[in-house]
Design a protein around this motif. Structure first.
Motif, PDB file in Angstrom:
ATOM      1  N   LEU A  18     -41.406 -35.622 -71.727  1.00 53.57           N
ATOM      2  CA  LEU A  18     -42.205 -34.402 -71.756  1.00 53.57           C
ATOM      3  C   LEU A  18     -41.565 -33.368 -72.689  1.00 53.57           C
ATOM      4  CD1 LEU A  18     -44.563 -32.744 -70.726  1.00 53.57           C
ATOM      5  CD2 LEU A  18     -43.161 -32.096 -68.759  1.00 53.57           C
ATOM      6  N   ARG A  19     -40.246 -33.235 -72.628  1.00 49.22           N
ATOM      7  CA  ARG A  19     -39.561 -32.256 -73.479  1.00 49.22           C
ATOM      8  C   ARG A  19     -39.794 -32.573 -74.951  1.00 49.22           C
ATOM      9  NH1 ARG A  19     -35.438 -29.082 -72.023  1.00 49.22           N
ATOM     10  NH2 ARG A  19     -36.895 -28.687 -70.352  1.00 49.22           N
ATOM     11  N   GLU A  24     -42.415 -31.010 -80.141  1.00 48.38           N
ATOM     12  CA  GLU A  24     -43.408 -31.335 -81.173  1.00 48.38           C
ATOM     13  C   GLU A  24     -44.533 -30.298 -81.194  1.00 48.38           C
ATOM     14  OE1 GLU A  24     -43.386 -33.607 -83.612  1.00 48.38           O
ATOM     15  OE2 GLU A  24     -41.356 -34.067 -82.940  1.00 48.38           O
ATOM     16  N   LYS A  25     -44.993 -29.910 -80.022  1.00 49.90           N
ATOM     17  CA  LYS A  25     -46.062 -28.921 -79.940  1.00 49.90           C
ATOM     18  C   LYS A  25     -45.597 -27.577 -80.517  1.00 49.90           C
ATOM     19  CE  LYS A  25     -49.511 -27.155 -76.708  1.00 49.90           C
ATOM     20  NZ  LYS A  25     -49.976 -27.162 -75.304  1.00 49.90           N
ATOM     21  N   MET A  30     -45.616 -23.738 -85.093  1.00 46.82           N
ATOM     22  CA  MET A  30     -44.897 -23.065 -86.170  1.00 46.82           C
ATOM     23  C   MET A  30     -45.489 -23.433 -87.527  1.00 46.82           C
ATOM     24  SD  MET A  30     -41.040 -23.455 -84.660  1.00 46.82           S
ATOM     25  CE  MET A  30     -40.179 -22.731 -86.054  1.00 46.82           C
ATOM     26  N   ASP A  31     -45.802 -24.688 -87.729  1.00 43.60           N
ATOM     27  CA  ASP A  31     -46.414 -25.127 -88.989  1.00 43.60           C
ATOM     28  C   ASP A  31     -47.752 -24.441 -89.233  1.00 43.60           C
ATOM     29  OD1 ASP A  31     -44.307 -26.792 -89.602  1.00 43.60           O
ATOM     30  OD2 ASP A  31     -45.301 -28.621 -88.911  1.00 43.60           O
ATOM     31  N   LEU A  41     -44.314 -21.025 -75.590  1.00 41.14           N
ATOM     32  CA  LEU A  41     -44.028 -22.379 -75.124  1.00 41.14           C
ATOM     33  C   LEU A  41     -42.522 -22.587 -74.943  1.00 41.14           C
ATOM     34  CD1 LEU A  41     -45.353 -25.152 -74.532  1.00 41.14           C
ATOM     35  CD2 LEU A  41     -45.045 -25.678 -76.960  1.00 41.14           C
ATOM     36  N   ILE A  42     -41.741 -22.150 -75.920  1.00 47.20           N
ATOM     37  CA  ILE A  42     -40.287 -22.301 -75.845  1.00 47.20           C
ATOM     38  C   ILE A  42     -39.712 -21.446 -74.721  1.00 47.20           C
ATOM     39  CG2 ILE A  42     -38.126 -21.850 -77.095  1.00 47.20           C
ATOM     40  CD1 ILE A  42     -39.664 -24.392 -77.984  1.00 47.20           C
TER      41      ILE A  42
END
Length: 167
Positions: A18-19, A24-25, A30-31, A41-42
């Motif tokens: 999950l991490r 990735e998300k 960010m992209d 999210l972070i």
């Protein structure tokens, strides 16, 4: 490697996969320049893993991209202590210092990056900008010479049109 580092950070086995998705998300956000979503999210993940170097590094990067240089600088400063050999943390810490007007301290850190990694892909441009501004502000010929030297090195390392124009 990612799984090993996550286990080292104390992530429970059932959360490792999950991490990876969370990282990735966040990177995708960010992209897409959705830095507020990436940060949220972070921050949520940091509730469970306050000591995760990876999460804190991403948070510092996001804060820098959001131009929240003071907070980013604080996070990079903590990361520098934990990962003293990581040149990119030192480089981005210096970028934040420069953006906050701490040019002399930033220059010292940029020069340290050059000592550790002479072919760093962006540091010579950052140094050139400092010396170029000094020349523009004070017309110091020594600053012009230093700026030209750094610009030349940057072009050698990354031969792109932008750096040629800057030179």
């Amino acid at each position: 490697l990612l799984e090993r580092d996550m286990r080292r950070d104390g992530v429970p086995e059932d959360r490792v996969a999950l991490r990876d998705l969370v990282f990735e998300k966040a990177l995708i956000y960010m992209d897409m320049e959705e830095n507020d979503k990436a940060l949220a999210l972070i921050e949520e993940e940091l509730q469970d893993q306050k000591d995760s170097i990876r999460l804190r590094w991403i948070r510092a990067d996001i804060l820098r991209l959001k131009h929240e240089y003071k907070r980013a600088c604080e996070e990079y400063g903590r990361l520098k202590k934990e990962l003293p050999d990581e040149v990119d943390i030192l480089y981005h810490h210096a970028i934040c210092l420069q953006r906050m007007g701490e040019t002399e301290i930033a220059l010292q850190e940029f020069e340290e990056v050059v000592k550790r990694e002479p072919d760093h892909s962006r540091v010579h441009h950052a140094i050139m900008e400092i010396y170029s501004r000094r020349y523009d502000d004070y017309e110091l010929k020594s600053s012009y010479g230093k700026a030209l030297k750094e610009a030349t090195k940057q072009v050698e390392l990354v031969p792109c049109a932008y750096y040629y124009i800057e030179r």
